[in-house]
Design a protein around this motif. Structure first.
Motif, short mmCIF file in Angstrom:
data_model
loop_
_atom_site.label_atom_id
_atom_site.label_comp_id
_atom_site.label_asym_id
_atom_site.label_seq_id
_atom_site.Cartn_x
_atom_site.Cartn_y
_atom_site.Cartn_z
N LEU A 389 0.82 -1.20 0.00
CA LEU A 389 0.00 0.00 0.00
C LEU A 389 0.86 1.25 0.00
N PRO A 390 0.33 2.35 -0.49
CA PRO A 390 1.13 3.57 -0.66
C PRO A 390 1.23 4.39 0.62
N LYS A 391 2.04 5.44 0.55
CA LYS A 391 2.02 6.48 1.57
C LYS A 391 0.77 7.32 1.36
N ASP A 392 0.36 7.99 2.42
CA ASP A 392 -0.85 8.78 2.26
C ASP A 392 -0.58 9.99 1.38
N HIS A 393 -1.65 10.63 0.93
CA HIS A 393 -1.49 11.80 0.06
C HIS A 393 -1.40 13.09 0.86
N THR A 394 -2.04 13.15 2.02
CA THR A 394 -2.05 14.40 2.80
C THR A 394 -0.65 14.81 3.20
N LEU A 395 0.11 13.88 3.80
CA LEU A 395 1.45 14.17 4.30
C LEU A 395 2.53 13.62 3.39
N SER A 396 2.14 12.76 2.43
CA SER A 396 3.12 12.04 1.61
C SER A 396 4.13 11.34 2.52
N SER A 397 3.59 10.68 3.55
CA SER A 397 4.42 10.10 4.58
C SER A 397 3.81 8.80 5.06
N GLU A 398 4.65 7.95 5.63
CA GLU A 398 4.15 6.72 6.24
C GLU A 398 3.38 6.99 7.52
N LEU A 399 3.50 8.18 8.07
CA LEU A 399 2.78 8.53 9.30
C LEU A 399 1.35 8.97 9.01
N GLY A 400 1.07 9.35 7.77
CA GLY A 400 -0.27 9.78 7.42
C GLY A 400 -1.22 8.61 7.26
N HIS A 401 -2.50 8.93 7.09
CA HIS A 401 -3.52 7.89 7.02
C HIS A 401 -4.46 8.12 5.85
N TYR A 402 -5.08 7.05 5.43
CA TYR A 402 -6.01 7.05 4.32
C TYR A 402 -6.94 5.86 4.51
N MET A 403 -7.91 5.71 3.62
CA MET A 403 -8.80 4.56 3.62
C MET A 403 -8.44 3.67 2.44
N TYR A 404 -8.56 2.36 2.63
CA TYR A 404 -8.29 1.44 1.53
C TYR A 404 -9.17 0.21 1.67
N VAL A 405 -9.37 -0.48 0.55
CA VAL A 405 -10.09 -1.74 0.51
C VAL A 405 -9.28 -2.70 -0.35
N ASP A 406 -9.10 -3.93 0.16
CA ASP A 406 -8.23 -4.92 -0.48
C ASP A 406 -9.04 -6.16 -0.84
N SER A 407 -8.66 -6.81 -1.93
CA SER A 407 -9.40 -7.99 -2.40
C SER A 407 -8.92 -9.28 -1.76
N VAL A 408 -8.00 -9.23 -0.80
CA VAL A 408 -7.39 -10.44 -0.28
C VAL A 408 -8.42 -11.33 0.43
#
Length: 871
Positions: A389-408
């Motif tokens: 999964l990527p870094k978030d867009h707000t901070l462009s950092s691993e500390l930022g957060h986002y929502m995601y959905v995975d097909s696993v």
């Protein structure tokens, strides 16, 4: 390791299944729980061993229902521990249910809970106003708890205000922050970034917007009404509450005076706790907007559903130039063990549908639970998926957060995950934008819908890219003239479908595309026919058609619906010998792909069979197709009756009113008035909150009471009155609803009945009172309206009518001023005979002067133009 990282496994072979967004609401209120949930057969999370129960209730909580020792209830199927049945009032314990084992010893003991300043206020003496609740301070045990949580988590939890050891709070900071540095000293840079974030949060607490409050150690300027139940500030849990330990019906809490010319979002964290038994009148929490210069508060939101955890409500406040206050009202109902608590009130500039997912409450977004596929919170340097999964867009950092959905975890064909936004509470139109990433191995369908209150879905965007290696910006024109929810939906076809990530949802009142012109205004598609036909026109090829007529006040034929003595349309089919369609009335062209609610009033005279005498068609000009969407089935003769029709067409169309005469021997009169059009379905509009200061008597008597009730008082009634040749045949609101009237047969000559409003807030400037009255009958008496100011014994007469006036509902207008609190009184006096029923309906208080003013406020005897009919 960060607060979102502890107790999570970082294995790729058997990745733990993370909790979905709705889990945070059900398990610990709006605080995000960060425990690991092991994935075992079928994807069902396995609960952890229950933690020690919170401290027992204080001695002041005696008599309230509690669960038995060691018995608890789970607030959500995926909760990691059993949550105890909350003592009343609900408590916000200092230790979150997902706290690390090293902090369990810091839970407040019963002794700490009884620390000075946290005691419950003593009951007040009769006739003496209560003193404000003391401001509770955090005991040393809470300081140890905060230090323990800080050491165990490595940083503070996001999105919640917590007092630091010296009393300073902190709050989340929205917007962009500099990403951590890359290179040889990246580790030091990341560590430094965490200290910077913590420092920025402390600064953000000092910049907390006016009207916001977390009730850490004060009420932030909020004041409670001394004449009502008291709100209690709990220092050990940092919340305010009201319960049934005091005698009273409700508690009122008002904010300081606020002012904002920008659109704002109010987020309220609350909980309603009641006993298990259902009550016909349960406890309720209401939120009002009190604007400067208005006598009534506008109800923005109301909730009565009890819960075992903290819930979040998001409310939009439109931009205004008036000063205002936020008013919270807790109604205790008939539940003897009810309690209402408020954890936090937060007012931020912007729209409630905007979110960067950096706060723990996720801006009120919720996940629709699916056993296999759900939206999860990503980021925070957490490896919780088989996908990279990527870094978030707000901070462009691993500390930022986002929502995601995975097909696993997909197990079936077309598994669907939905992320649902808060409901819009005010009309909005502009550009909705968001950033997303999409990795696709098999077909993934990523769609954005709008869902109205009736459950109707409208697709507004769908991805057209199979792969997005970086954050991609999506923009779509957004039009929400009525309350809707934005739904982000992802559909998978297999477990190897990939993933979708979402971040930084934003809204702008300017359209994304270069649209010219203004949005469609439904008000221009209606007409009351007082001046002309507005934008309506007719087709005369089939007969005389529709005529615009006016009937003066009389005791034989009802006038129009708007005022009782104005204009309306009449299809006079008495004088035509041609059966079939007699008159067609065409409305203006309406845009396609919009949901409409059409309302109008009609009355029928002279028909033996009313079925099908009036019909409404939809005419699509491009296809020259007419579709019937409504027709008369049955209706009271000579009564203005309201009709409601919901419709939506993909192409531009017109509404056509058709009067129909079945045969020469069965023709009558069809009357039409007050045609209005609004966006959204009629069923959804019925669910909207009432306008402030409006009373139709459909549910109750609103703000009015009576000095004494009996056979000789005002009665709430439906349909015609029992006595013939007096009183209305139906109400003014819908024709089949309720109104207030006096029954003259139960009274003696000269007997009076009073309908008195509650105390209304005085304002500077003029006020307008509109109402409808019905005075029909040979022995009709007198109807008067008075103003009584607070502190005065005398009543000021505002308006009076004497004797028989008309068989129609007539409109009354009164303009008045009062800078002090006041009451409005309706007085009815019985006339010389039993045919003296007098009725009122549809009362409306408005700020500002009346747009029209009645020439005669006081009249006696019959009107000069009684029984004159003018066509």
């Amino acid at each position: 390791m960060g607060a979102r990282q502890w107790a999570r496994a970082e294995t790729r072979e058997n990745p733990p299944k993370p909790k979905h967004a709705d889990f945070y609401r059900g398990c610990a209120g709006y605080v995000r729980c960060t425990q690991q949930v092991a994935r075992r057969g079928g994807g069902t999370p396995t609960p952890r061993t229950p933690q020690p129960r919170p401290p027992p209730p204080r001695a002041t909580d005696r008599g309230r229902p509690r669960s038995a020792s060691g018995v608890g209830r789970t607030a959500h199927p995926g909760c990691p521990q059993a949550l105890p049945a909350p003592a009343l009032p609900p408590r916000r314990h200092g230790l979150p249910p997902c706290a690390p084992p090293g902090c369990r010893g810091a839970v407040l003991s019963p002794a700490a809970a009884e620390a000075p300043g946290s005691a419950r206020p003593r009951p007040r003496a009769p006739g003496r106003p209560p003193a404000p609740p003391p401001l509770a301070t955090a005991p040393p045990a809470r300081k140890m708890l905060r230090l323990c949580l800080l050491a165990a988590h490595g940083k503070r939890r996001r999105g919640t205000r917590r007092a630091a050891p010296r009393g300073a709070g902190w709050a989340p900071l929205r917007g962009r922050r500099r990403p951590p540095a890359r290179g040889p000293r990246a580790g030091h840079a990341v560590t430094g970034a965490r200290f910077v974030l913590a420092a920025l949060r402390l600064v953000g607490a000092a910049l907390l917007s006016p009207g916001s409050c977390a009730f850490e150690d004060s009420a932030c300027g909020y004041e409670w009404d001394y004449a009502q139940l008291p709100w209690v500030l709990h220092g050990e849990g940092h919340y305010i509450s009201v319960d049934t330990s005091y005698e009273g019906e409700k508690a009122v809490l008002s904010s300081p005076e606020l002012y904002s010319e920008e659109w704002s979002c109010v987020r309220l964290i609350y909980q309603i706790a009641t006993t298990a038994e259902a009550s016909p009148n349960p406890a309720r929490l209401n939120l009002y907007l009190r604007q400067e210069g208005e006598s009534f508060d506008r109800l923005l939101w109301s909730a009565r559903k009890p819960s075992d955890s903290w819930l979040i409500a998001s409310l939009d406040l439109t931009n205004s130039t008036k000063k205002y206050k936020i008013v919270l009202e807790g109604e205790m109902g008939q539940d003897r063990s009810a309690s209402i608590a408020v954890f936090e009130i937060k007012i931020t500039p912007g729209y409630c549908i905007e979110c960067d997912f950096e706060e723990n409450h996720l801006c009120g977004f919720v996940n629709r639970w699916n056993p296999n596929v759900n939206w999860f919170v990503g980021g925070g340097n957490i490896r919780n998926s088989q996908s990279v999964l990527p870094k978030d867009h707000t901070l462009s950092s691993e500390l930022g957060h986002y929502m995601y959905v995975d097909s696993v975890y997909v197990k079936h064909f077309q598994e669907v995950a939905q992320l649902i936004s808060p409901k819009t509470m005010a009309p909005m139109s502009g550009c909705l934008s968001f950033y997303y990433q999409l990795k696709q191995e098999n077909s993934i369908v990523f769609t954005v819908y709008l869902r109205d209150m009736s459950g109707f879905y409208e697709e507004i965007w769908k991805t057209d890219s199979a792969l997005s290696a970086d954050w991609a910006l999506a923009e779509v024109d957004f039009n929400a003239p009525y309350p809707v929810e934005v739904i982000f939906e992802v559909a998978f076809n297999s477990a190897k479908g990939g993933y979708v990530a979402l971040d930084d949802i934003a809204f702008s009142p300017v359209y994304c595309s270069n649209q010219s012109g203004t949005p469609f205004n439904p008000a221009g598609a209606g007409c009351n026919f007082e001046e002309d036909l507005c934008s309506f026109y007719q087709d005369n090829k089939d007969g005389p058609g529709w005529s615009r007529v006016k009937v003066k006040r009389n005791v034989y034929r009802a006038g129009d619906h708007t005022t009782g003595f104005g204009y309306y349309l009449l299809a006079n089919t008495k004088f035509t010998s041609q059966p079939g369609y007699i008159g067609r009335l065409y409305g203006p062209t309406l845009p396609g792909n919009l949901q409409f609610c059409l309302r109008f009033y009609y009355a029928l005279y002279g028909f033996f069979k009313m079925s099908g005498t009036l019909a409404v068609y939809i005419f699509e000009e491009n296809h020259v197709v007419q579709e019937k969407i409504w027709s008369v089935l049955d209706s009271p003769k000579g009564v203005w009756t309201q009709a409601e029709i919901s419709f939506k067409k993909p192409m531009p169309c017109k509404v056509v009113f058709v009067s129909w005469c079945k045969s020469f021997w069965d023709c009558g009169l069809v009357a039409l008035d007050d045609v209005s059009l609004s966006l959204g379905s009629c069923q959804a509009a019925d669910l909207l909150l009432p306008n402030p200061g409006e009373c139709t008597f459909e549910k109750d008597e609103c703000v009015f009471t009576q000095k004494r009730r009996g056979r000789g008082s005002w009665h709430r009634w439906r349909g015609p009155t029992p006595t013939s040749y007096t009183g209305p045949k139906g109400d003014h609101t819908t024709g089949v609803g309720y109104y207030m009237y006096i029954e003259a047969s139960n009274m003696v000559y000269g007997q009076r009945a009073y309908l008195v409003s509650r105390s209304l807030r005085g304002t500077s400037g003029k006020q307008c009172l509109t109402f409808f009255y019905h005075m029909y009958g040979a022995g009709t008496g007198l109807l008067s309206v008075y103003l009584r100011k607070e502190g005065d014994d005398e009543e000021i007469p505002l308006w009076r009518r004497t004797g028989e006036q008309s068989i129609s509902w007539l409109r009354g207008l009164i303009e008045y001023e009062s800078d002090r609190n006041y009451q409005i009184i309706f007085e009815a006096i019985r006339g010389v005979s039993m045919r003296s029923d007098t009725a009122i309906d549809d009362i409306l208080f408005q700020a500002g002067p009346c747009l029209e003013v009645e020439e005669i406020q006081f009249s006696s005897g019959y009107p000069d133009n009684l029984n004159e009919i003018e066509y």
